[in-house]
Structure formats: C-alpha cells, structure tokens
Design a protein around this motif. Sequence first.
Motif, PDB file in Angstrom:
ATOM      1  N   ALA A  62       0.833  -1.199   0.000  1.00 60.36           N
ATOM      2  CA  ALA A  62       0.000   0.000   0.000  1.00 60.36           C
ATOM      3  C   ALA A  62       0.870   1.253   0.000  1.00 60.36           C
ATOM      4  N   ARG A  63       1.956   1.234   0.786  1.00 59.71           N
ATOM      5  CA  ARG A  63       2.835   2.396   0.854  1.00 59.71           C
ATOM      6  C   ARG A  63       3.526   2.654  -0.488  1.00 59.71           C
ATOM      7  N   ARG A  66       0.978   3.900  -3.054  1.00 59.80           N
ATOM      8  CA  ARG A  66       0.583   5.286  -2.808  1.00 59.80           C
ATOM      9  C   ARG A  66       1.662   6.244  -3.303  1.00 59.80           C
ATOM     10  N   GLN A  67       2.913   5.856  -3.132  1.00 60.18           N
ATOM     11  CA  GLN A  67       3.994   6.688  -3.683  1.00 60.18           C
ATOM     12  C   GLN A  67       3.924   6.729  -5.202  1.00 60.18           C
ATOM     13  N   GLU A  69       1.364   6.465  -7.026  1.00 58.27           N
ATOM     14  CA  GLU A  69       0.208   7.244  -7.477  1.00 58.27           C
ATOM     15  C   GLU A  69       0.591   8.673  -7.841  1.00 58.27           C
ATOM     16  N   ARG A  70       1.654   9.176  -7.236  1.00 60.71           N
ATOM     17  CA  ARG A  70       2.068  10.565  -7.488  1.00 60.71           C
ATOM     18  C   ARG A  70       2.738  10.732  -8.841  1.00 60.71           C
ATOM     19  N   ASP A  81      -5.094   3.925  -8.156  1.00 57.71           N
ATOM     20  CA  ASP A  81      -5.709   3.738  -6.843  1.00 57.71           C
ATOM     21  C   ASP A  81      -5.184   2.460  -6.200  1.00 57.71           C
ATOM     22  N   VAL A  82      -5.329   2.368  -4.887  1.00 59.01           N
ATOM     23  CA  VAL A  82      -5.030   1.150  -4.127  1.00 59.01           C
ATOM     24  C   VAL A  82      -6.263   0.841  -3.304  1.00 59.01           C
ATOM     25  N   THR A  89      -5.278  -7.068  -1.400  1.00 59.22           N
ATOM     26  CA  THR A  89      -4.904  -5.767  -1.941  1.00 59.22           C
ATOM     27  C   THR A  89      -5.069  -5.751  -3.459  1.00 59.22           C
ATOM     28  N   GLY A 159       5.011   0.500  -7.922  1.00 61.15           N
ATOM     29  CA  GLY A 159       4.170   0.207  -6.769  1.00 61.15           C
ATOM     30  C   GLY A 159       4.268  -1.225  -6.305  1.00 61.15           C
TER      31      GLY A 159
END
Length: 489
Positions: A62-63, A66-67, A69-70, A81-82, A89, A159
Amino acid sequence: MGAAGQLIVKRYRLVRALGQGSMGIVWEGHDTLLDRAVAVRQVLLPPELREGRRAELAQRLAREARQAERLRHPHIAAVHDVAEEDGTTYIVMELVRSRSLDGVVASEGPLAPERAAAIARNVLSALTYAHASGVRHGDVRPANILIGHDGRVLLADFGTGALAADPAFGRSGPERSPAHGNPVSATRGASAFLAPERSGGAAPTAASDLWSLGATLHLALTARPPGTAPQDVPGPLGTVMRGLLAKEPRRRLSPEAAEHALAELQVAAPVPASPAGRSRTRLIAGIAAAVLVAGAVGGWAILRPGSGTAVSRTPLAATISPSASPSPTPSKKPAKPLKLKSYRSPAGWRASAPSAWTRRPTDSGIRWYDPRSGAQLTVEVIAQAGTDPLKELSDGQVSLRPTMTAYRKIRLKETPSKYGTAADWEFTWTQRRSQAYLAKGVTYHQYRRIIATESTTSVLTWTTTADQWDRLRPTLVKSLSLFTPPAIG
C-alpha cells in the motif's frame, strides 16, 4: 481469488484475467465511477505466511503504491488507486493495449540498435523522473516494458516492483505475461534482471534500477538476459549497455551520461520507415520523447504532396486572438470556412470536421482526410491525467527537429482553455525524405493543440501543405473552437 464480474470496493468491476505472475493476477477492469477501462492487479500473498508477515507485506504494498500514485509521466503506466477487499490488496492502474518488450523480442528477434536505443531512452526518462520524485521501481525488465499499439513506450508495475525480490514472492510455477497470458521463461523472470546487490533481497536503489535497464537493453539487442557473462555488443549502444551493467553501483553509467549517449544515437539514426500497412508516421510529442504521451500520444498527419512550397507568414494566433485580426492580401477575399459536420466519439469527446472529408479511425482517435488537397485533421484522446501540454510540445519540438529541413517555429505557448490546461504549437518544415505520403522537398504547415483535463489528454493536429494553409485556416479556427473533451462532452 477474484472472479469476472466481481465489484471491488463498490467501484472497480473485474472483467477478465489478462495474466498471472508471481505477485498475483492482472485483470482488465472497469472503473464504474469514471466509466473507463483500467488494469487491476490482485496481489496474492502466499497462504502459508504468518499473519504478521502478511500484514507487513500488505502495508509495504500500500505504501509503495501510494507513492507511485504521485507519478505522472508519459512513459509510466499510471497507478490510479489502491484498494483492499476481504483482506486482499488491489492496485488499479492504467490499462495499456500493448505488447511487452519480451514478447516483441520473442516474436521478432533482437531489435535494431536505433529501435532499442529509443525504447531505452524512454524508459530512462521514466526512471529519472521517478527517482527525482523519491520513487524506485525495483523490477525493471522486459516483461514490464509495454510497447503500446499507439506507439507509446511505458514502464509498468510501479508500486509492486519494489517487492519483486522479496522471498515471499519467489514461489515456483510458471509466470505468465500480463499482456498475453503466455508462459515466461525463467531466464526472463524477475531474478534475471535484478542487480547483483539485490540478490539477497536488498531494497531497490536508483543504481539498481539502472543495472536492470542495462540488462533489459541486453535482452533487446541479443534476445537473452546478460547472465554472468554478458554478450559483447559492438558500437556506441554496446558501450552504454556495458556502462549500465557495471557490477559496482558507483561505477555504473550515470543517468545523465546515458541520456546524452542515447539521445545522440537517436539523432544519428535514420528516420525509420513506416510499418507495413500503416499510412502515417507518428510524432510522440513529449508525453516525453515526443507522445504524447509522449511518449507519445499525438499523431503525425500524413499528406499527399502539394504543388507549391510557399510558407504562410500569418500565424493562426492572429485569427483566434480577440485582440488581433488577420491581415489577408488586399487583392484576395478572405477564405470562408468549409461546411463542418459534428462527430461524437463513443469515448465522449466531440469534434467537427469538413463534411466532405473522409473519416478513418486511428489507434486512439479519428483522422479526417481530404483526398483532393491532402489536408488532415487528427483528434486523439487518451485517459491520461497530469499532462503538461507546453512541456510535451516543447519536448516534441526537440525530438522532431533532427528529422526536418527548414523548420520554422511560428508559435509555441500556453493558450486559454475552459476545459483545463492547454498549449499550441504551430510550425512549418520541409520534408527531408519521402516517407509514406510525405514527399521529399515539400513544405508542410502544422498546428497542434494539447488539452489536458483532470482525467484525459486530447491532441488535435491539423496539417496541410504550405500552399493550402491560408485557404483552410478559417476552417481550422472554427473546428478548434467546437472541440470538447470527454469530461465536458
């Protein structure tokens, strides 16, 4: 295990499985909220893992996602998205209609050096951008490099790549390419492209990503990974490959040096012939190397040669700016716009083109073509957010100029748009060599507009021979004013 038709977090519907790898299943999905196709990676953790270990890996995934995603770059397959559903997951990504690089090499054999250099440069630009944003990929390899049907080159699996070397995902069993579902040989799996320092499960670094790029380049040129004894590749591209494959991270070729060398190779390479059966040459306008999304999105309109080469000196800006007016030659009446016919794409965008012109689909849009004058209007729309229109057009100018003679920029600037950010690029050039329907020695005039909304990028390309520009300019002005992107249409 997911199933076709399943709805994830009340938004993403799984449509069909595309392939399975060590980290789970990749599905074609549908985002019911934004009504768009997506790719959904269902991450499957080994069932024998302890609960604490499973929670740790899920948090890392997830971490990392999320990184990722930027990251918004023309050569990165976007992470949207996650999500988590019933302890599983799901990573939602851009769906790219494509072939993986390893699939291309498997079917076509080793690539020509100029083609391999262009792909490597695109991937390097994606890595350089990600590294500057503090994100490492961790799983750069041919299976994760996608060659889009629209000509784009994208690096996928940001990701999840950072966990590629984790022992939890080292399960046995054949890995299948997400692009085709075909088994991937062990020599093309993740381990064959991991830098030496990562063999013990170490975290990825910028230097290890560069080694993996060198290993990928090795496969593109020789059809096999480097192994313990890389095959010698002669010439400048071989020098780049060996520099990236240095065993010691500090001795590896820097991204700046690699970019400089690859750029020189691209400029020195001859312009490639159009693929058989295709009637145009694509300009990937920046969207980084030039595609838009660039990467490239963006079509390079193909024209039949005109009879003259006179260049119009009146920029299109004069006809659309409210503070300026065109200055036609006094002896001639101003041209009137041709009769337009409205077209609504199934994707939701609207455009208007001369009613007498022929309409044909392209990989990501529609092309209207006038068989008499050779003029064309191409509209291409992709589901890509975060595009910087001015940057993409500026990058396109850099990439395109070496292929032209007598290039003259008329305008390259941001332009107001009620739909989002936009930029225009207008220029003329003389074709250096005959190619498809572009005739050697003929001067052409092109106007390109990129419009970026919150979720899409639209590229409108209008091209004529120079002697037809003034006659058709009023039609272009009217056509541009009537275009609406999907979010609005």
